[in-house]
Design an enzyme around this catalytic site. Sequence first.
Site, short mmCIF file in Angstrom:
data_model
loop_
_atom_site.label_atom_id
_atom_site.label_comp_id
_atom_site.label_asym_id
_atom_site.label_seq_id
_atom_site.Cartn_x
_atom_site.Cartn_y
_atom_site.Cartn_z
N HIS A 53 -3.84 -13.89 11.51
CA HIS A 53 -3.28 -13.62 10.19
C HIS A 53 -3.65 -12.25 9.63
O HIS A 53 -2.82 -11.59 8.99
CB HIS A 53 -3.76 -14.71 9.21
CG HIS A 53 -3.28 -14.55 7.81
ND1 HIS A 53 -1.93 -14.57 7.48
CD2 HIS A 53 -3.94 -14.37 6.65
CE1 HIS A 53 -1.80 -14.41 6.17
NE2 HIS A 53 -3.00 -14.28 5.64
N HIS A 100 -5.51 -17.57 9.98
CA HIS A 100 -5.21 -18.41 8.82
C HIS A 100 -5.22 -19.86 9.27
O HIS A 100 -4.61 -20.21 10.28
CB HIS A 100 -3.84 -18.05 8.23
CG HIS A 100 -3.66 -18.56 6.84
ND1 HIS A 100 -3.46 -19.89 6.56
CD2 HIS A 100 -3.66 -17.93 5.63
CE1 HIS A 100 -3.34 -20.07 5.26
NE2 HIS A 100 -3.46 -18.89 4.67
N THR A 127 0.42 -21.31 2.24
CA THR A 127 -0.56 -20.61 1.41
C THR A 127 -1.83 -21.41 1.15
O THR A 127 -1.80 -22.64 1.00
CB THR A 127 0.07 -20.21 0.05
OG1 THR A 127 -0.94 -19.66 -0.79
CG2 THR A 127 0.66 -21.43 -0.65
N ARG A 156 -12.02 -19.03 5.07
CA ARG A 156 -11.02 -19.28 6.11
C ARG A 156 -11.62 -19.42 7.52
O ARG A 156 -11.11 -20.19 8.33
CB ARG A 156 -9.98 -18.15 6.11
CG ARG A 156 -9.05 -18.22 4.92
CD ARG A 156 -8.08 -17.05 4.92
NE ARG A 156 -7.16 -17.17 3.79
CZ ARG A 156 -6.25 -16.25 3.48
NH1 ARG A 156 -6.15 -15.15 4.21
NH2 ARG A 156 -5.45 -16.43 2.45
N ALA A 187 0.83 -1.21 0.00
CA ALA A 187 0.00 0.00 0.00
C ALA A 187 0.87 1.26 0.00
O ALA A 187 0.70 2.15 -0.83
CB ALA A 187 -0.94 0.00 1.20
N GLU A 236 -8.43 -20.20 -4.85
CA GLU A 236 -8.30 -20.29 -3.40
C GLU A 236 -9.69 -20.30 -2.77
O GLU A 236 -10.71 -20.13 -3.45
CB GLU A 236 -7.46 -19.13 -2.85
CG GLU A 236 -6.03 -19.16 -3.36
CD GLU A 236 -5.18 -18.01 -2.83
OE1 GLU A 236 -3.95 -18.12 -2.94
OE2 GLU A 236 -5.75 -17.02 -2.34
N ARG A 288 -12.31 -11.81 5.41
CA ARG A 288 -11.64 -11.48 4.16
C ARG A 288 -11.50 -12.70 3.28
O ARG A 288 -11.04 -13.75 3.73
CB ARG A 288 -10.26 -10.90 4.43
CG ARG A 288 -9.47 -10.62 3.16
CD ARG A 288 -8.13 -10.01 3.45
NE ARG A 288 -7.18 -10.94 4.05
CZ ARG A 288 -6.45 -11.82 3.38
NH1 ARG A 288 -6.59 -11.95 2.06
NH2 ARG A 288 -5.59 -12.60 4.01
#
Length: 541
Positions: A348, A241, A256, A287, A17, A119, A383
Amino acid sequence: MNKQHNCDVLIIGSGAAGLTLALHLAKTADVIVLCKGPINEGSTYYAQGGIAAVFDKNDSIDSHVSDTLIAGAGLCEAETVKYTAENAKACLEWLIEQGVDFDREKNHDGNVRYHLTREGGHSHRRILHAADATGQAVQTTLVDKVRQHNRIRIFERYNAVDLICEQARPDEEKSCIGAYIWNRNSEKVESVFAHKTILATGGASKVYQYTSNPDVASGDGVAMAWRAGCRVANMEFNQFHPTCLFHPDAGTFLLTEALRGEGAILRRPDGSRFMPEFDERAELAPRDIVARAIDYEMKRLGADCMYLDISHKSAGFIKQHFPTIYEKTLSLGIDMTQQPIPIVPAAHYTCGGVMVDKHGRTDIGNLYGIGEVTYTGLHGANRMASNSLLECLVFARAAAQDITGSLPGCHGTKRLPPWDESRVTDSDEEVVIQHNWHELRLFMWDYVGIVRTTKRLERALHRVELLQREIDDYYRHFKVSNNLLELRNLVQVAELIIRSAMQRKESRGLHYTLDYPELSPKGEVTILSPASTKVKEPVKN
């Protein structure tokens, strides 16, 4: 008198960012980028999975929007989600222009195209990636570009201490004019005057005992913005996570989600698969569902970990797509081509944060926020994978457009109020900081973790209030240090997480409480304001 620096734009944070914003602004502005450690040391560098965007003709922006809304469990702001998905491809193409080398493959016609993986939560393959080290590719590329730019100054090993704001009259908007910063090299407090200040400090997962994040993720931006007078939202939604490597020598190594996207299976210690028992999407469920399932099985069986198994894929496939993970696990005596990998959930991602609009503007004039430090409405209660780096890129560009349009009228500098440390001394009680540090992270993990109860939250709030009093007293009497500054910020963020969680009388997304296991029929955003210890009226979606 402390040293003062002057610039057009101060960016606090050096991840995707902050560096994206710096590069967009440096054509017309003098920029200072503040890095708490070395410029590469941040969550971006360690991101493995990739970045979501619609590149496949069989995919669509509407599908990306729909998947994000579903993963967000009814709390995403639809307009923000649509804006992000619509701008995703252009931002990825900009990143490619900077030199990020995403993986490619040949299609059945022999033409080369980007390799897209899938994912959890995604209905299509839409994740651009650079093997399993996408964040490293993005970060190193942006750092190289930033270092070449003569209008960007990089301050490495500097902590932001507090924002400096001014307000001429009570009825006028408060405005940010810079920040106090602590030079970790000289151990002196300095200051920066800036016409525009941007928080790009990342999340606050270091508030938990177990986290996939690097040490710098200590909630600095959220805490500074709160102390300055900004509202925060949805701080109760902390993403754990599901799959971090469980090994005494692994540190905070994340595995990942792309592993599950390519067929990896979660197994119990006896080898049996369990995710289909919890969700029809199995390993590709969002998740929050996967993390709770793993947590449940560990507690039910009294097991230290569960296992992630991709050994049914060919060794060549695994080494090609996951070289970083293969080398890391092999160095620990685990051959993932032949055996499952021991895993546990870990903190996470911070889905809530400082409230900003679609240009990154906060409640305070000339103060912006971008990336994980913010609440934009994109992530809702959970998210979706690979939307995080995307948010950094999209909102950095949006903030740059807004800042560029308002900078031409800016001119001159002013002398900032000096930092006063005339009545503080060097500390000989560092053990107090270490003790409080460990106590905070432990009770946040135990009481405000994957599964919560009202009693646990009440205990956590009582403990955090005691710690706040101790730390505030310590801060007033002793010179600042990295550990003290981070602990001060983490304790503040912990309080915001706990108070937000106590207000949510339901289980939704990443917030699961045994006392209110059902979903409320109305989706409400939790907003906390520094002007009151109570929650403001919820925003209904």
